[in-house]
Design a protein around this motif. Structure first.
Motif, short mmCIF file in Angstrom:
data_model
loop_
_atom_site.label_atom_id
_atom_site.label_comp_id
_atom_site.label_asym_id
_atom_site.label_seq_id
_atom_site.Cartn_x
_atom_site.Cartn_y
_atom_site.Cartn_z
N PHE A 17 0.79 -1.21 0.00
CA PHE A 17 0.00 0.00 0.00
C PHE A 17 0.83 1.27 0.00
N SER A 18 2.12 1.15 -0.13
CA SER A 18 2.98 2.32 -0.25
C SER A 18 3.05 2.72 -1.72
N GLU A 19 2.91 3.99 -1.98
CA GLU A 19 3.07 4.47 -3.34
C GLU A 19 3.87 5.77 -3.30
N THR A 20 4.53 6.04 -4.40
CA THR A 20 5.29 7.27 -4.52
C THR A 20 4.43 8.27 -5.27
N LEU A 21 4.26 9.44 -4.67
CA LEU A 21 3.54 10.53 -5.32
C LEU A 21 4.55 11.57 -5.78
N THR A 22 4.35 12.10 -6.98
CA THR A 22 5.26 13.10 -7.52
C THR A 22 4.46 14.25 -8.13
N GLY A 23 5.11 15.39 -8.26
CA GLY A 23 4.49 16.53 -8.90
C GLY A 23 5.51 17.61 -9.17
N THR A 24 5.15 18.55 -10.01
CA THR A 24 6.03 19.66 -10.37
C THR A 24 5.27 20.96 -10.15
N PHE A 25 5.94 21.91 -9.50
CA PHE A 25 5.29 23.19 -9.24
C PHE A 25 4.94 23.90 -10.55
N VAL A 26 3.76 24.50 -10.57
CA VAL A 26 3.35 25.43 -11.60
C VAL A 26 3.40 26.80 -10.95
N SER A 27 4.30 27.64 -11.43
CA SER A 27 4.55 28.94 -10.82
C SER A 27 3.48 29.96 -11.18
N SER A 33 9.59 27.05 -8.50
CA SER A 33 9.78 25.85 -9.32
C SER A 33 10.32 24.74 -8.43
N GLY A 34 10.22 23.52 -8.90
CA GLY A 34 10.74 22.36 -8.18
C GLY A 34 9.94 21.12 -8.45
N GLU A 35 10.56 19.97 -8.18
CA GLU A 35 9.91 18.67 -8.34
C GLU A 35 9.74 18.03 -6.97
N ILE A 36 8.55 17.54 -6.71
CA ILE A 36 8.20 16.98 -5.41
C ILE A 36 8.05 15.48 -5.50
N ASN A 49 15.43 20.77 -6.72
CA ASN A 49 15.54 21.94 -7.60
C ASN A 49 14.55 23.04 -7.22
N PHE A 50 14.34 23.21 -5.90
CA PHE A 50 13.39 24.21 -5.43
C PHE A 50 13.95 25.62 -5.63
N THR A 51 13.14 26.46 -6.26
CA THR A 51 13.51 27.85 -6.47
C THR A 51 12.37 28.75 -6.00
N TYR A 52 12.73 29.79 -5.27
CA TYR A 52 11.79 30.81 -4.78
C TYR A 52 12.61 32.07 -4.57
N ASP A 53 12.13 33.21 -5.08
CA ASP A 53 12.94 34.42 -5.02
C ASP A 53 13.04 35.05 -3.63
N GLY A 54 12.26 34.59 -2.66
CA GLY A 54 12.37 35.07 -1.29
C GLY A 54 11.70 36.41 -1.02
N ASN A 55 10.93 36.92 -1.97
CA ASN A 55 10.35 38.25 -1.83
C ASN A 55 8.94 38.29 -1.25
N LYS A 81 13.98 33.36 3.07
CA LYS A 81 15.07 33.69 2.15
C LYS A 81 14.78 33.09 0.78
N GLY A 82 15.59 33.45 -0.19
CA GLY A 82 15.46 32.89 -1.51
C GLY A 82 16.16 31.55 -1.61
N TYR A 83 15.73 30.74 -2.57
CA TYR A 83 16.32 29.43 -2.85
C TYR A 83 16.54 29.33 -4.35
N VAL A 84 17.64 28.74 -4.76
CA VAL A 84 17.91 28.51 -6.17
C VAL A 84 18.34 27.07 -6.36
N ASN A 85 17.48 26.28 -6.97
CA ASN A 85 17.75 24.86 -7.28
C ASN A 85 18.26 24.08 -6.07
N GLU A 86 17.62 24.26 -4.93
CA GLU A 86 18.01 23.56 -3.71
C GLU A 86 17.09 22.38 -3.44
#
Length: 129
Positions: A17-27, A33-36, A49-55, A81-86
């Protein structure tokens, strides 16, 4: 023989009953941005690859039922804070319960503006054949 069969059924029900769920942010704004990915029986949500400008102000990563923020579940500390491809690894103790209840959308959400900067709908990952 019966004990072996019972053990096999028990192991299948725990593992099966374990499954992997995935998704990609739509900005929407703030360069989200990023893949979950997450295992439904695990206790972590991983965003690569999480990116957020921190503003933004008062910004968190949340789980919702199809983008309904009324009963959202905050799963991160405030993003100050901001993140770039973290890579972010977020601990979520009741992840299986939440996914069973339909919490399958991850959003970057501002409590101040009461809006989302970006969303990702999680779906079952395809298994390579």
């Amino acid at each position: 023989m019966k004990k072996l069969l019972l053990l096999g059924i028990l192991m299948f029900s725990v593992i099966g009953f374990s499954e992997t769920l995935t998704g990609t942010f739509v900005s929407k704004i703030h360069q989200i941005s990023g893949e979950i990915s997450m295992e439904t029986t695990g206790k972590e949500v991983t965003i690569k690859n999480f990116t957020y400008d921190g503003n933004g102000k008062n910004v968190y990563i949340v789980l919702t039922k199809d983008g309904d923020f009324k009963n959202m579940k905050v799963i991160s500390k405030e993003l100050k804070k901001g993140y770039v491809n973290e890579t972010l690894t977020l601990k979520v103790n009741d992840l299986k319960k939440l996914t069973d209840e339909g919490y399958t959308t991850v959003s970057v959400y501002t409590k101040t503006g009461k809006s989302s900067f970006g969303d990702a709908s999680l779906v079952e990952a395809e298994v390579a054949k």
